[in-house]
Motif scaffolding. Structure first.
Motif, PDB file in Angstrom:
ATOM      1  N   TRP A  10       0.820  -1.213   0.000  1.00 21.01           N
ATOM      2  CA  TRP A  10       0.000   0.000   0.000  1.00 21.01           C
ATOM      3  C   TRP A  10       0.850   1.257   0.000  1.00 21.01           C
ATOM      4  O   TRP A  10       0.330   2.360  -0.188  1.00 21.01           O
ATOM      5  CB  TRP A  10      -0.920   0.013   1.228  1.00 21.01           C
ATOM      6  CG  TRP A  10      -1.768  -1.222   1.352  1.00 21.01           C
ATOM      7  CD1 TRP A  10      -2.231  -2.001   0.342  1.00 21.01           C
ATOM      8  CD2 TRP A  10      -2.241  -1.822   2.567  1.00 21.01           C
ATOM      9  NE1 TRP A  10      -2.963  -3.055   0.842  1.00 21.01           N
ATOM     10  CE2 TRP A  10      -2.990  -2.967   2.206  1.00 21.01           C
ATOM     11  CE3 TRP A  10      -2.122  -1.507   3.915  1.00 21.01           C
ATOM     12  CZ2 TRP A  10      -3.610  -3.798   3.155  1.00 21.01           C
ATOM     13  CZ3 TRP A  10      -2.729  -2.313   4.860  1.00 21.01           C
ATOM     14  CH2 TRP A  10      -3.464  -3.453   4.485  1.00 21.01           C
ATOM     15  N   ALA A  11       2.136   1.106   0.239  1.00 20.53           N
ATOM     16  CA  ALA A  11       3.033   2.252   0.329  1.00 20.53           C
ATOM     17  C   ALA A  11       3.830   2.392  -0.963  1.00 20.53           C
ATOM     18  O   ALA A  11       4.326   1.410  -1.516  1.00 20.53           O
ATOM     19  CB  ALA A  11       3.985   2.086   1.507  1.00 20.53           C
ATOM     20  N   GLY A  12       3.947   3.623  -1.433  1.00 21.03           N
ATOM     21  CA  GLY A  12       4.761   3.862  -2.618  1.00 21.03           C
ATOM     22  C   GLY A  12       6.236   3.722  -2.322  1.00 21.03           C
ATOM     23  O   GLY A  12       7.015   3.368  -3.203  1.00 21.03           O
ATOM     24  N   GLN A  13       6.618   3.999  -1.070  1.00 17.06           N
ATOM     25  CA  GLN A  13       8.006   3.863  -0.653  1.00 17.06           C
ATOM     26  C   GLN A  13       8.049   3.560   0.840  1.00 17.06           C
ATOM     27  O   GLN A  13       7.088   3.850   1.561  1.00 17.06           O
ATOM     28  CB  GLN A  13       8.785   5.141  -0.968  1.00 17.06           C
ATOM     29  CG  GLN A  13       8.117   6.404  -0.500  1.00 17.06           C
ATOM     30  CD  GLN A  13       8.803   7.644  -1.070  1.00 17.06           C
ATOM     31  OE1 GLN A  13       9.897   7.569  -1.629  1.00 17.06           O
ATOM     32  NE2 GLN A  13       8.177   8.788  -0.914  1.00 17.06           N
ATOM     33  N   PRO A  14       9.130   2.974   1.326  1.00 19.69           N
ATOM     34  CA  PRO A  14       9.195   2.549   2.729  1.00 19.69           C
ATOM     35  C   PRO A  14       8.958   3.673   3.730  1.00 19.69           C
ATOM     36  O   PRO A  14       8.476   3.427   4.834  1.00 19.69           O
ATOM     37  CB  PRO A  14      10.623   1.983   2.846  1.00 19.69           C
ATOM     38  CG  PRO A  14      10.971   1.554   1.461  1.00 19.69           C
ATOM     39  CD  PRO A  14      10.311   2.544   0.551  1.00 19.69           C
ATOM     40  N   THR A  15       9.278   4.908   3.369  1.00 19.93           N
ATOM     41  CA  THR A  15       9.097   6.020   4.310  1.00 19.93           C
ATOM     42  C   THR A  15       7.622   6.298   4.617  1.00 19.93           C
ATOM     43  O   THR A  15       7.318   7.041   5.552  1.00 19.93           O
ATOM     44  CB  THR A  15       9.738   7.295   3.752  1.00 19.93           C
ATOM     45  OG1 THR A  15       9.197   7.564   2.446  1.00 19.93           O
ATOM     46  CG2 THR A  15      11.251   7.144   3.656  1.00 19.93           C
ATOM     47  N   GLU A  16       6.728   5.718   3.829  1.00 15.54           N
ATOM     48  CA  GLU A  16       5.296   5.911   4.068  1.00 15.54           C
ATOM     49  C   GLU A  16       4.758   4.937   5.112  1.00 15.54           C
ATOM     50  O   GLU A  16       3.595   5.032   5.498  1.00 15.54           O
ATOM     51  CB  GLU A  16       4.508   5.751   2.770  1.00 15.54           C
ATOM     52  CG  GLU A  16       4.822   6.829   1.742  1.00 15.54           C
ATOM     53  CD  GLU A  16       4.104   6.585   0.426  1.00 15.54           C
ATOM     54  OE1 GLU A  16       3.182   5.749   0.385  1.00 15.54           O
ATOM     55  OE2 GLU A  16       4.471   7.228  -0.583  1.00 15.54           O
ATOM     56  N   LEU A  17       5.602   4.025   5.573  1.00 19.20           N
ATOM     57  CA  LEU A  17       5.188   3.074   6.591  1.00 19.20           C
ATOM     58  C   LEU A  17       5.551   3.592   7.980  1.00 19.20           C
ATOM     59  O   LEU A  17       6.537   4.315   8.158  1.00 19.20           O
ATOM     60  CB  LEU A  17       5.846   1.711   6.354  1.00 19.20           C
ATOM     61  CG  LEU A  17       5.468   1.002   5.060  1.00 19.20           C
ATOM     62  CD1 LEU A  17       6.200  -0.324   4.947  1.00 19.20           C
ATOM     63  CD2 LEU A  17       3.956   0.788   4.977  1.00 19.20           C
TER      64      LEU A  17
END
Length: 466
Positions: free
Chosen positions: A348-355
């Protein structure tokens, strides 16, 4: 064949519907909106539904009565005094509904939960005539309590409480002690004035345990009104939908959202709801989402807090969980989520920083932190936030805690003290929702995922001052 009463439980809302049949013909009492469950039960019993009965206009769920009557050709019975925008068979106090030569119903006016509330006595034919088996009481006489009396407005609560007391007495006069009581509410529903864990009951048992029989009218009214707490905001919408006539349910899958679309919805301030268990949410979740697991009353709290009509996106591990959530939501009138996604947070995240992760602790950890020894990795609490409702707080609460009931939290964020906040409820479910709201507001938060009943034994000091 003897008359059978089959219970159709909606545990997430604290309600029950009933299929009453004699082996050939059946009556459905207070059906939920997803009537496929009822049709399945009737098909399994090989009975034809001839009557659909509503004890009252419901507030806590959207009724399936209109749709079930349309699908089966059954007669749809409602109180004659209830004003609705659809055709139904009007019923008055004392009316007898002949279902078959072995099954009949008798309507009894039992005002209290509403002004026009009806209960239905279920009679079975015997060699000596008709014998009462029990009574479908809707929101009147419940297990160990009664239906709340303030849903039509606080100005009506006192008078309806008086009528509720009279109605219970009338049922007790009409029925033998062995007659079964089959209520619609009372299993966690906010339509109930109290709670009971009893799996079933009779008139005789209720005479022994129910305050409506133990207390004189004035005492009952006082106790009932004093015990009423907040109820979900969506009740205002469901009551109006039921009076207008609910539309058929659409449970087909909704559009899928990819990572970019989820990011856009979160950025727009929309509710993106993570349906996984709060423990899984804490390990990893998409930043900006809300924790409302399917293991608890998801639809109640979502319907209570979200702006009515606002777009909602659902996240779950499987399509089946999304389907379960859709079913829960249509029951309270949230018909079509805006979008959905399945899988895992990394998808669901475009990149790990969105987690993001969420700190989790229990009451022993809170006790240690209050003594100045927080477990490794957890911030020392600058405040303990209790998001339970008012009656829960008044019963007992953590000494020095800040009380902001969960329904008020979105508009009272400023009342939560600065610094690290440890948030709890009675079990962890509501606290997870609160923690996600706080984290989305950039607060440093710890979810206390533990039973409040464990707090004192864990060394947390409680206060029981009103």
């Amino acid at each position: 064949m003897a008359v059978q009463v089959s219970v159709i439980t909606t545990s997430s809302l604290g309600d029950r519907s009933y299929l009453v049949d004699d082996g050939r013909f059946a009556v459905v009492v207070d059906p939920q909106r997803d009537v496929d469950r009822v049709l399945y039960r009737a098909g399994a019993a090989d009975v034809r539904i001839t009557h659909v009965v509503e004890t009252h206009l419901h507030n806590d769920y959207v009724s399936g009565g209109v749709e079930l009557a349309r699908l089966t050709g059954a007669r749809h019975l409602m109180a004659a005094a209830d004003e609705v925008d659809f055709d139904r068979v009007p019923v008055d106090d004392g009316d007898v509904i002949e279902v078959s030569d072995t099954l009949r119903l008798r309507a009894v006016a039992t005002p209290g939960h509403t002004y026009h509330h009806l209960s239905y006595l279920v009679d079975e034919a015997t060699e000596d005539g008709w014998a009462p088996l029990g009574v479908c009481t809707g929101g009147s006489l419940l297990f160990g309590t009664t239906g709340r009396t303030d849903l039509l407005g606080a100005e009506h609560a006192h008078e309806l409480a008086r009528r509720q007391h009279t109605s219970a007495g009338r049922l007790a006069d009409l029925l033998p002690d062995g007659a079964q009581v089959w209520p619609t509410h009372g299993f966690g529903s906010f339509c109930s004035a109290g709670q009971s864990d009893a799996p079933d009951s009779t008139i005789g048992r209720e005479k022994q345990v129910n305050p409506v029989f133990r207390l004189a009218e004035a005492e009952f009214v006082t106790e009932t009104l004093a015990g009423l707490d907040a109820y979900p905001a969506y009740y205002a919408h469901t009551g109006a939908v039921n009076a207008a006539g609910p539309a058929p349910v659409d449970l087909t899958p909704v559009a899928r959202a990819d990572a970019a679309q989820l990011r856009e919805r979160i950025a727009a301030g929309e509710w993106v709801v993570d349906l996984r268990h709060r423990k899984a949410y804490a390990v990893a979740h998409l930043a900006g989402t809300i924790s409302l697991g399917l293991d608890g009353p998801m639809s109640t709290w979502l319907g209570w807090l979200v702006d009515w009509g606002a777009p909602i996106t659902l996240l779950a591990e499987t399509p089946e969980q999304i389907a379960d959530a859709q079913r829960e939501l249509v029951r309270i009138g949230i018909d079509r989520p805006a979008a959905q996604a399945t899988g895992a947070p990394r998808q669901w995240a475009g990149q790990p920083t969105e987690l993001r992760k969420l700190h989790v602790a229990d009451f022993p950890a809170l006790a240690a932190a209050q003594r100045g020894n927080p477990p490794d990795g957890l911030p020392a609490p600058q405040a303990v936030l209790d998001v339970r409702l008012g009656n829960e707080w008044r019963g007992a609460h953590i000494a020095g805690a800040v009380h902001v009931p969960l329904p008020e939290l979105p508009r009272r964020m400023a009342d939560v003290p600065a610094g690290a906040v440890w948030v709890h409820c009675a079990s962890g479910y509501r606290a997870a929702l609160a923690a996600s709201l706080l984290a989305n507001a950039d607060r440093d938060v710890v979810l206390v995922n533990d039973l409040f009943d464990n707090a004192e034994a864990a060394g947390v000091r409680l206060s029981r001052d009103a």
